[in-house]
Design an enzyme around this catalytic site. Structure first.
Site, short mmCIF file in Angstrom:
data_model
loop_
_atom_site.label_atom_id
_atom_site.label_comp_id
_atom_site.label_asym_id
_atom_site.label_seq_id
_atom_site.Cartn_x
_atom_site.Cartn_y
_atom_site.Cartn_z
N HIS A 1 0.85 -1.19 0.00
CA HIS A 1 0.00 0.00 0.00
C HIS A 1 0.89 1.24 0.00
CE1 HIS A 1 -3.75 -2.10 0.55
NE2 HIS A 1 -3.40 -2.63 1.71
N CYS B 1 -0.36 2.64 -4.60
CA CYS B 1 -1.08 3.85 -4.96
C CYS B 1 -0.26 5.08 -4.60
CB CYS B 1 -2.43 3.91 -4.25
SG CYS B 1 -3.64 2.82 -5.01
#
Length: 480
Positions: A316, A359
């Site tokens: 992440h 991301c």
């Protein structure tokens, strides 16, 4: 050398002329201390610096060359080249060579780089007073130990103050102290500019196609050499390709799992092993463990003999940073900064590739089969370039442009990593360089969409590469 050692040496010469090691011992006995220092310097691209520092004689160096399979009775040319460079042509007869034979073979079999040849040649022309003046001009960056002309130049190289494409400091010093040596540098630049970027083919290369365990066939090597003939490319012919580190975070302490990431890690591992890398996978890495991994590979001794370094992070993230498995946000720049030329000299002037699947901005609601790798997103307007250290030879490949999410299929893996692996598989055999490959990846991913066709993604590379990076074509077929 002691008289006892000399006696032993010459008995070896008399009684063991048929012994290759006996001939090497004879050569050792006829070399002076400055010759040994010259050999150590000329071998810096082939033998680790630690081993060379511990070498007290030419025979110690010969042992390392034998161990590295750079020297053998069947093919002693590399040693012949070294003796020719240090002007010990009378010793070539012990290798059944002559000065004329070496000169005729150098255009196709030369192994010592033009840059190293230049530095050695310059060192021979720097007198003691010249050296004293140059050390005075560089006093703030010089060690307090006594230096010879050769060790002075070696120190400048070790500190990344000069390299094959950056001789500005040397030119400045020589203009002030020994201006007549500028012509040697100018001659080197002309040679380098006109030289075809094809590494010399040695006996080991000649026999590659006969060995099933070797990575490259002879025809592949010929095609590869041809593809490089018009480009300035990174060297890819050292002892090994290098290390590839994969940090694969699937499970987190306080964040959602990342199903599909194991597929990405598997594909990356297969592709980079196929390209000749030693692959190391670390799963669910905490911040503390990440620091240990970074420290280990920052100081890894294999970098000296490697061509390249690859570091992949699957996790992440948000703009400019990635999450460890225990929820710590780690700036990408912090990860990359471990491998600058100053902190990791073994990777100086070599390409360092970082691929980040995470991301870099706003989270988007997605269908069940597709997930975003964003956590607690926020909009940041900084430049992607800020993530790269102020150092040459880096490439950062991000799965998405700043401010946006990247997508990962829960079974098939992420759009970006899957495209990267497939494009490496298809375009490396076509001799495409890494930036061309990443352009193709951009095109692939930009055409992807969710089932409704409403969500898109665009990867973005940033780089400080100075040359083209073209991987040699592996012989074996890759099945993904």
């Amino acid at each position: 050398m002691t008289s006892q050692a000399q006696s032993l040496t010459f008995r070896s010469d008399d009684n063991c002329q048929s012994s290759f090691r006996g001939k090497l011992l004879t050569i050792d006995s006829k070399l002076e201390i400055q010759d040994v220092e010259g050999l150590k310097f000329l071998c810096r691209d082939f033998v680790s610096h630690k081993k060379l520092e511990k070498s007290n004689s030419a025979s110690d160096i010969f042992d390392h060359l034998l161990a590295e399979e750079l020297l053998s009775e069947e093919d002693p040319f590399f040693l012949a080249e070294l003796l020719y460079i240090i002007k010990q042509n009378s010793l070539l007869r012990y290798l059944n060579q002559s000065k004329e034979q070496v000169e005729s073979l150098l255009p196709t079999r030369r192994r010592v780089s033009l840059f190293r040849n230049l530095l050695y040649e310059l060192s021979e022309s720097i007198g003691s007073e010249n050296l004293k003046d140059m050390i005075f001009l560089q006093r703030d960056s010089m060690p307090k130990t006594q230096l010879t002309p050769l060790s002075f130049l070696a120190y400048l190289e070790k500190q990344a103050l000069i390299d094959e494409d950056n001789l500005g400091l040397l030119e400045d010093l020589f203009r002030k102290v020994v201006p007549n040596l500028i012509r040697k540098i100018e001659r080197y630049k002309r040679k380098k500019a006109s030289e075809v970027a094809t590494p010399p083919v040695d006996m080991e290369t000649e026999s590659l196609h006969q060995k099933e365990e070797e990575l490259f066939s002879r025809s592949d090597i010929n095609q590869f050499h041809g593809a490089l003939s018009e480009a300035n490319v990174y060297r890819m012919d050292r002892k090994h390709r290098g290390h590839c580190v994969i940090v694969n975070n699937h499970t987190f302490a306080k964040m959602p799992e990342r199903p599909g990431t194991d597929k990405d890690a598997e594909c990356l591992s297969l592709v980079f092993q196929w390209l000749g890398f030693s692959v190391h996978i670390y799963k669910n890495v905490t911040k503390g463990h990440l620091d240990e991994v970074l420290q280990e590979f920052k100081c890894h001794p294999d970098h000296v003999d490697g061509d390249c370094f690859v570091f992949c992070v699957l996790t992440h993230g948000k703009f400019g940073a990635v999450y460890s498995s225990d929820g710590t946000l780690v700036p990408i720049r912090e990860i990359m900064s471990h491998f600058t030329a100053q902190k990791c000299p073994g990777l100086a002037h070599k390409p360092k590739l970082f691929f980040i699947q995470a991301c870099q901005g706003k989270e988007i609601q997605t269908p069940v089969s597709i997930e975003a790798d964003a956590v607690n997103p926020e909009h940041v307007s900084s430049s992607l370039k800020d993530s790269i250290p102020d150092d040459a030879d880096f490439l950062l490949g991000l799965a998405t442009v700043p401010g946006y999410v990247s997508f990962r299929h829960v079974e098939k893996g992420s759009w970006y990593i899957q495209s990267l692996c497939n494009r490496l598989k298809s375009l490396v055999p076509r001799h495409e360089d890494i930036l061309s490959i990443l352009t193709a990846v951009n095109n692939d991913v930009s055409q992807q969409a969710d089932k409704q066709g409403t969500m898109k993604q665009m990867p973005q590379p940033a780089y400080t590469l100075r040359k083209k990076l073209v991987f040699p074509v592996p012989q074996k077929e890759l099945l993904l």
